[in-house]
Design an enzyme around this catalytic site. Sequence first.
Site, mmCIF file in Angstrom:
data_model
loop_
_atom_site.group_PDB
_atom_site.id
_atom_site.type_symbol
_atom_site.label_atom_id
_atom_site.label_comp_id
_atom_site.label_asym_id
_atom_site.label_seq_id
_atom_site.Cartn_x
_atom_site.Cartn_y
_atom_site.Cartn_z
ATOM 1 N N ARG A 26 -7.868 -1.095 -6.163
ATOM 2 C CA ARG A 26 -7.596 0.232 -5.355
ATOM 3 C C ARG A 26 -7.828 1.599 -6.637
ATOM 4 N NH1 ARG A 26 -4.596 1.170 0.015
ATOM 5 N NH2 ARG A 26 -6.426 1.870 0.387
ATOM 6 N N ASP B 46 -1.803 9.813 -2.383
ATOM 7 C CA ASP B 46 -2.206 9.588 -3.709
ATOM 8 C C ASP B 46 -2.958 10.371 -4.888
ATOM 9 O OD1 ASP B 46 -3.420 7.949 -0.418
ATOM 10 O OD2 ASP B 46 -3.346 6.538 -2.107
ATOM 11 N N ARG C 295 0.963 -1.554 0.062
ATOM 12 C CA ARG C 295 -0.368 0.018 -0.516
ATOM 13 C C ARG C 295 1.020 1.328 -0.183
ATOM 14 N NH1 ARG C 295 2.117 1.850 3.619
ATOM 15 N NH2 ARG C 295 0.578 4.023 3.687
HETATM 16 O O1 MRU Z 1 -4.462 3.334 2.489
HETATM 17 P P1 MRU Z 1 -2.675 3.060 2.435
HETATM 18 O O2 MRU Z 1 -2.615 2.322 3.229
HETATM 19 O O3 MRU Z 1 -2.490 3.318 0.714
HETATM 20 O O4 MRU Z 1 -2.588 4.614 2.023
HETATM 21 C C1 MRU Z 1 -1.803 5.583 2.023
HETATM 22 C C2 MRU Z 1 -1.605 6.961 2.081
HETATM 23 O O5 MRU Z 1 -2.706 7.436 2.604
HETATM 24 C C3 MRU Z 1 -0.286 7.187 2.065
HETATM 25 O O6 MRU Z 1 0.287 8.676 2.955
HETATM 26 C C4 MRU Z 1 0.219 7.746 0.083
HETATM 27 O O7 MRU Z 1 -0.533 6.862 -0.675
HETATM 28 C C5 MRU Z 1 0.751 8.163 -0.080
HETATM 29 S S1 MRU Z 1 2.043 7.245 0.081
HETATM 30 C C6 MRU Z 1 3.647 8.020 -0.416
#
Ligand code: MRU
Length: 361
Positions: free
Chosen positions: A99, A247, A56
């Site tokens: 996702r 993201d 993730r």
């Molecule tokens: O649900 P996740 O754990 O994938 O969420 C990840 C985040 O929100 C991170 O901060 C984002 O992907 C940036 S990673 C460099």
Amino acid sequence: MSEKMKTIMDYDTVALDEERHALAIIDQTQLPYRTEILYLTTQKEIWNAIYLLQVRGAPAIGVSAAIGIYLAAREIQADHFEEFYRQFQEAKDYLDSSRPTAVNLSWALKRQEQVVLANRERSVPEIVEALHQEALNIREEDIRVCRAIGENGLTLVKPGDGLLTHCNAGKLAAVKYGTATAPMYLGQERGYGFRIYADETRPLLQGARLTAYELQESGLDVTLLCDNMSAAAMRNGWINAVFVGCDRVAANGDTANKIGTSLVALAAKRYHIPFYVCAPTSTIDMETATGGDIHIEQRKDYEVTEMWYERRMAPEGVKVFNPAFDVTDNDLITGIVTEYGVAKAPYKEAFEEIFRKKMKE
Ligand code: MRU
């Protein structure tokens, strides 16, 4: 004598295992209790690993997709381009559906599609080899890009600063360095002596399980906070700057990051603390106009009502709101730290300038 137990520092977050023809990832759902490497070979296994958050974080998802689509392409049985491309698109759409919010997923898959189209006159094995090379390039690029984000982020802080982060935008969310943690790691190389504060990040505790873990393993000074404590830490004067990952960045500079990020930004504004979003250009989506256009992933109720605890922690049948991400409005953001410099409002123009720099390379 028993071998020292291996930790995440001994492994890459995401890699291509050439011998096994597999995507090798650290299973992040097991951390910090156990460091287990998964070797994924099928499309279904890779889709599940992304969906279940075994891998993730936006950049790590992008690199996994780039490697995943190469592995899928190796399995395609086709003796002419049209049939190969049809099956490639099927695999691409499937992986893309794992996702919805991190744009790096579709960015990496589109980049691989461009490789296929650019090589359409060549044989199928040659196209597959071109996808192999591009997957390796995307992975290597992530290391360079995160390091450049670290250099640019470091210009915004000074030795001894207290830095707050939310969720995990660290080594575990990328290949190396991470995005929000890149200035922290580079500062450590240079003896900056930062004090890092990591929000635990409800409901899946990426801050506690992953960020606090990786920073501590790397020898940084890290203090864990529950999410609802960050305003208190700010009011105490402990925080000089906030660095978070993201993201997706919309064209107007609104950003989507882990749920709770916007509250941190609101508190930072109240206490006049600069709030920086770290984002590789692969996370900037000029086709998404504003934060309101970003598809926010909704996740299952049980993550809020029972996960991580032996007993339920909420009554049976209670209604639950469980979005994985929220949008931070651009006016709460001091700057967006990219590998080409720090973008500031007005963001559309700043991003155009950053993409001009990228094109010149
Ligand atoms: O649900 P996740 O754990 O994938 O969420 C990840 C985040 O929100 C991170 O901060 C984002 O992907 C940036 S990673 C460099």
